[in-house]
Design a protein around this motif. Structure first.
Motif, PDB file in Angstrom:
ATOM      1  N   ARG A 110      16.698 -16.684  -4.208  1.00 31.83           N
ATOM      2  CA  ARG A 110      17.278 -15.567  -3.414  1.00 31.83           C
ATOM      3  C   ARG A 110      16.133 -14.210  -3.751  1.00 31.83           C
ATOM      4  NH1 ARG A 110      22.166 -17.440  -6.344  1.00 31.83           N
ATOM      5  NH2 ARG A 110      23.767 -17.588  -4.270  1.00 31.83           N
ATOM      6  N   LEU A 111      16.295 -12.988  -2.665  1.00 30.02           N
ATOM      7  CA  LEU A 111      15.382 -12.419  -2.151  1.00 30.02           C
ATOM      8  C   LEU A 111      15.581 -10.864  -1.956  1.00 30.02           C
ATOM      9  CD1 LEU A 111      12.134 -10.813  -3.683  1.00 30.02           C
ATOM     10  CD2 LEU A 111      11.554 -11.300  -0.656  1.00 30.02           C
ATOM     11  N   GLY A 112      16.337  -9.897  -3.381  1.00 30.36           N
ATOM     12  CA  GLY A 112      17.298  -8.880  -2.899  1.00 30.36           C
ATOM     13  C   GLY A 112      16.093  -7.351  -2.376  1.00 30.36           C
ATOM     14  N   TYR A 113      16.092  -6.548  -1.667  1.00 30.23           N
ATOM     15  CA  TYR A 113      15.584  -5.524  -1.119  1.00 30.23           C
ATOM     16  C   TYR A 113      16.419  -3.980  -1.051  1.00 30.23           C
ATOM     17  CZ  TYR A 113      16.884  -5.447   3.337  1.00 30.23           C
ATOM     18  OH  TYR A 113      16.828  -5.401   4.889  1.00 30.23           O
ATOM     19  N   LEU A 114      15.886  -3.064  -1.672  1.00 31.68           N
ATOM     20  CA  LEU A 114      16.408  -2.091  -2.593  1.00 31.68           C
ATOM     21  C   LEU A 114      16.085  -0.365  -2.267  1.00 31.68           C
ATOM     22  CD1 LEU A 114      19.237  -0.281  -3.495  1.00 31.68           C
ATOM     23  CD2 LEU A 114      18.787  -0.995  -5.579  1.00 31.68           C
ATOM     24  N   THR A 115      16.185   0.207  -1.620  1.00 34.05           N
ATOM     25  CA  THR A 115      15.593   1.669  -1.267  1.00 34.05           C
ATOM     26  C   THR A 115      15.435   2.307  -2.390  1.00 34.05           C
ATOM     27  OG1 THR A 115      15.589   1.519   1.538  1.00 34.05           O
ATOM     28  CG2 THR A 115      15.141   3.484   0.173  1.00 34.05           C
ATOM     29  N   LEU A 116      15.259   2.426  -3.656  1.00 33.28           N
ATOM     30  CA  LEU A 116      15.014   3.462  -4.895  1.00 33.28           C
ATOM     31  C   LEU A 116      15.397   4.001  -4.279  1.00 33.28           C
ATOM     32  CD1 LEU A 116      13.583   1.351  -7.563  1.00 33.28           C
ATOM     33  CD2 LEU A 116      16.027   0.981  -6.517  1.00 33.28           C
ATOM     34  N   THR A 117      14.535   4.970  -3.700  1.00 30.38           N
ATOM     35  CA  THR A 117      14.242   6.643  -3.342  1.00 30.38           C
ATOM     36  C   THR A 117      13.762   7.290  -1.993  1.00 30.38           C
ATOM     37  OG1 THR A 117      12.681   6.988  -5.547  1.00 30.38           O
ATOM     38  CG2 THR A 117      12.779   8.796  -3.937  1.00 30.38           C
ATOM     39  N   ASN A 118      14.595   8.470  -1.503  1.00 33.15           N
ATOM     40  CA  ASN A 118      14.208   8.029   0.368  1.00 33.15           C
ATOM     41  C   ASN A 118      14.008   9.352  -0.060  1.00 33.15           C
ATOM     42  OD1 ASN A 118      13.522   8.167   3.211  1.00 33.15           O
ATOM     43  ND2 ASN A 118      14.439   7.381   3.711  1.00 33.15           N
ATOM     44  N   ALA A 119      13.073  10.850  -0.226  1.00 28.75           N
ATOM     45  CA  ALA A 119      13.266  11.861  -0.111  1.00 28.75           C
ATOM     46  C   ALA A 119      12.278  12.475  -0.011  1.00 28.75           C
ATOM     47  CB  ALA A 119      13.428  12.149  -2.246  1.00 28.75           C
ATOM     48  N   PRO A 120      12.546  13.690   0.507  1.00 31.03           N
ATOM     49  CA  PRO A 120      11.735  15.199   1.345  1.00 31.03           C
ATOM     50  C   PRO A 120      10.801  15.251   0.175  1.00 31.03           C
ATOM     51  CG  PRO A 120      13.851  15.911   1.400  1.00 31.03           C
ATOM     52  CD  PRO A 120      13.950  14.557   0.131  1.00 31.03           C
ATOM     53  N   LEU A 121       9.721  15.797   0.296  1.00 29.37           N
ATOM     54  CA  LEU A 121       8.696  16.625  -0.902  1.00 29.37           C
ATOM     55  C   LEU A 121       8.922  18.181  -0.904  1.00 29.37           C
ATOM     56  CD1 LEU A 121       5.543  14.945  -0.869  1.00 29.37           C
ATOM     57  CD2 LEU A 121       7.308  14.138  -2.423  1.00 29.37           C
ATOM     58  N   PHE A 122       9.555  18.751   0.661  1.00 28.33           N
ATOM     59  CA  PHE A 122       9.852  20.017   0.632  1.00 28.33           C
ATOM     60  C   PHE A 122      11.312  19.798   0.714  1.00 28.33           C
ATOM     61  CE2 PHE A 122       5.646  20.598   3.554  1.00 28.33           C
ATOM     62  CZ  PHE A 122       4.990  20.393   2.690  1.00 28.33           C
ATOM     63  N   ILE A 123      11.616  21.369   0.285  1.00 25.85           N
ATOM     64  CA  ILE A 123      13.404  22.097  -0.199  1.00 25.85           C
ATOM     65  C   ILE A 123      12.863  22.095   1.901  1.00 25.85           C
ATOM     66  CG2 ILE A 123      13.546  22.476  -2.017  1.00 25.85           C
ATOM     67  CD1 ILE A 123      12.954  25.185  -0.968  1.00 25.85           C
ATOM     68  N   ALA A 124      14.251  22.893   2.310  1.00 30.99           N
ATOM     69  CA  ALA A 124      14.211  22.908   3.626  1.00 30.99           C
ATOM     70  C   ALA A 124      13.735  24.581   4.019  1.00 30.99           C
ATOM     71  CB  ALA A 124      15.667  23.327   4.350  1.00 30.99           C
ATOM     72  N   SER A 125      13.696  25.876   3.172  1.00 21.58           N
ATOM     73  CA  SER A 125      13.252  27.033   3.795  1.00 21.58           C
ATOM     74  C   SER A 125      11.334  26.432   3.651  1.00 21.58           C
ATOM     75  CB  SER A 125      13.149  27.399   2.477  1.00 21.58           C
ATOM     76  OG  SER A 125      12.768  27.346   1.399  1.00 21.58           O
ATOM     77  N   HIS A 126      11.196  25.744   2.894  1.00 23.44           N
ATOM     78  CA  HIS A 126       9.377  25.869   2.902  1.00 23.44           C
ATOM     79  C   HIS A 126       8.969  24.762   3.941  1.00 23.44           C
ATOM     80  CE1 HIS A 126       9.524  26.215  -1.981  1.00 23.44           C
ATOM     81  NE2 HIS A 126       9.235  26.938  -1.365  1.00 23.44           N
ATOM     82  N   ASP A 127       9.694  24.407   5.006  1.00 20.94           N
ATOM     83  CA  ASP A 127       9.490  23.303   5.823  1.00 20.94           C
ATOM     84  C   ASP A 127       9.493  24.106   7.072  1.00 20.94           C
ATOM     85  OD1 ASP A 127       8.737  20.786   7.324  1.00 20.94           O
ATOM     86  OD2 ASP A 127      11.058  20.233   7.602  1.00 20.94           O
ATOM     87  N   GLN A 128      10.626  25.267   6.864  1.00 17.43           N
ATOM     88  CA  GLN A 128      10.503  26.155   8.144  1.00 17.43           C
ATOM     89  C   GLN A 128       9.067  27.073   8.267  1.00 17.43           C
ATOM     90  OE1 GLN A 128      14.731  27.165   7.835  1.00 17.43           O
ATOM     91  NE2 GLN A 128      15.476  25.723   8.108  1.00 17.43           N
ATOM     92  N   THR A 129       8.981  27.505   6.846  1.00 16.78           N
ATOM     93  CA  THR A 129       8.238  28.449   7.113  1.00 16.78           C
ATOM     94  C   THR A 129       6.882  28.114   6.847  1.00 16.78           C
ATOM     95  OG1 THR A 129       8.600  28.724   4.632  1.00 16.78           O
ATOM     96  CG2 THR A 129      10.242  30.078   5.861  1.00 16.78           C
ATOM     97  N   GLY A 130       6.526  26.669   6.501  1.00 12.45           N
ATOM     98  CA  GLY A 130       5.180  26.492   6.268  1.00 12.45           C
ATOM     99  C   GLY A 130       4.918  27.148   5.226  1.00 12.45           C
ATOM    100  N   SER A 131       5.134  27.106   4.349  1.00 13.33           N
ATOM    101  CA  SER A 131       4.555  27.910   2.878  1.00 13.33           C
ATOM    102  C   SER A 131       3.868  27.016   1.796  1.00 13.33           C
ATOM    103  CB  SER A 131       5.835  28.441   2.235  1.00 13.33           C
ATOM    104  OG  SER A 131       6.692  27.878   1.550  1.00 13.33           O
ATOM    105  N   LEU A 132       3.784  25.641   2.107  1.00  8.02           N
ATOM    106  CA  LEU A 132       3.680  24.221   1.491  1.00  8.02           C
ATOM    107  C   LEU A 132       2.757  23.773   2.432  1.00  8.02           C
ATOM    108  CD1 LEU A 132       5.763  23.454  -1.204  1.00  8.02           C
ATOM    109  CD2 LEU A 132       3.793  25.077  -1.568  1.00  8.02           C
ATOM    110  N   GLN A 133       1.893  22.581   2.283  1.00 11.54           N
ATOM    111  CA  GLN A 133       1.254  22.062   3.269  1.00 11.54           C
ATOM    112  C   GLN A 133       0.552  21.197   2.477  1.00 11.54           C
ATOM    113  OE1 GLN A 133      -2.560  23.821   5.432  1.00 11.54           O
ATOM    114  NE2 GLN A 133      -0.539  24.687   6.811  1.00 11.54           N
ATOM    115  N   VAL A 134       1.261  19.403   3.616  1.00  6.32           N
ATOM    116  CA  VAL A 134       0.735  18.065   2.384  1.00  6.32           C
ATOM    117  C   VAL A 134      -0.471  17.541   3.131  1.00  6.32           C
ATOM    118  CG1 VAL A 134       1.012  16.500   1.275  1.00  6.32           C
ATOM    119  CG2 VAL A 134       2.823  18.352   1.047  1.00  6.32           C
ATOM    120  N   THR A 135      -1.761  17.020   2.434  1.00  4.71           N
ATOM    121  CA  THR A 135      -2.432  16.629   3.135  1.00  4.71           C
ATOM    122  C   THR A 135      -2.739  14.770   2.249  1.00  4.71           C
ATOM    123  OG1 THR A 135      -4.622  17.135   2.037  1.00  4.71           O
ATOM    124  CG2 THR A 135      -3.944  18.581   3.566  1.00  4.71           C
TER     125      THR A 135
END
Length: 214
Positions: free
Chosen positions: A43-68
């Motif tokens: 048997r081989l099981g798979y599980l998503t342990l983390t699936n999380a955004p790096l930005f909170i909603a306010s940062h995403d909307q204002t563009g105050s943070l950038q990731v490259t």
């Protein structure tokens, strides 16, 4: 005047029936245990342990943070951590990957990069993990030895919304591959316990018949 009892009212008859059922149940349990020992399930099981955004909603909307990442701008960065776990009783070998085809998982968003791959316990070999050449949302896990009880964790940086991770290619031979999200697979111990409960029930009936039998 004595009136003869019907056959179904005889304590001896029901004692014979219950004894036979107990014997059949014990024989079935022994056969099942022998079969499992001779043909252990992989048997081989798979599980998503983390699936999380790096930005909170306010940062995403204002563009105050950038990731490259390697010079590539990521507008909706997320981190996904995927775990593979060999929960069977035997190793899964590289030879069981049909035609050397890899396992493939759709992460639901464009994969920007593979941040890391680890294996536990110590001594296990982590398989090679790469972005699929056809779809940017898919990652490919190359054929590799996955030892019994080995867990492999791969971390990805993706660009896009949070979607469920799914297995889109399963080339493993004689291996049950399934998502472990919210799933509880009955163990051999729990199966045996269930059989013992049934046997105890029949045993109690048998004891009761011995008490009430004239």
């Amino acid at each position: 005047m004595l009136i003869a009892k019907a056959w179904y009212e005889s304590g001896s008859f029901w004692q014979f029936i219950i004894t036979t059922l107990v014997a059949v149940a014990v024989g079935a349990l022994a056969s099942y245990a022998t079969m499992r020992a001779a043909h252990p399930k992989r048997r081989l099981g798979y599980l998503t342990l983390t699936n999380a955004p790096l930005f909170i909603a306010s940062h995403d909307q204002t563009g105050s943070l950038q990731v490259t990442h390697n010079g590539t701008s990521v507008s909706r960065p997320r981190v996904i951590e995927l775990e593979l776990y060999n929960s069977g009783r035997r190793d899964i070998t590289a030879a069981q990957f049909h035609n050397d085809a890899p396992l493939k998982f759709d992460l639901g968003a464009d994969v920007v990069g593979v941040l890391g791959v680890t294996s536990s316990p110590a001594g296990g070999v982590a398989p090679a993990v790469a972005v699929d050449s056809v779809s940017p949302k898919v990652v490919a896990i190359s054929p590799s030895l996955l030892s019994r009880r080995q867990a492999v964790r791969a971390t990805f940086l993706v660009d896009g919304p949070g979607e469920d991770v799914s297995c889109v290619q399963q080339p493993l031979i004689d291996v049950d591959v399934r998502s472990q999200a919210g799933a509880e697979t009955p163990t051999l111990a729990s199966q045996i316990a269930g059989v013992l409960v049934v046997l105890a029930f029949f045993g109690g009936l048998l004891g009761l018949l011995k008490i009430v039998e004239p």
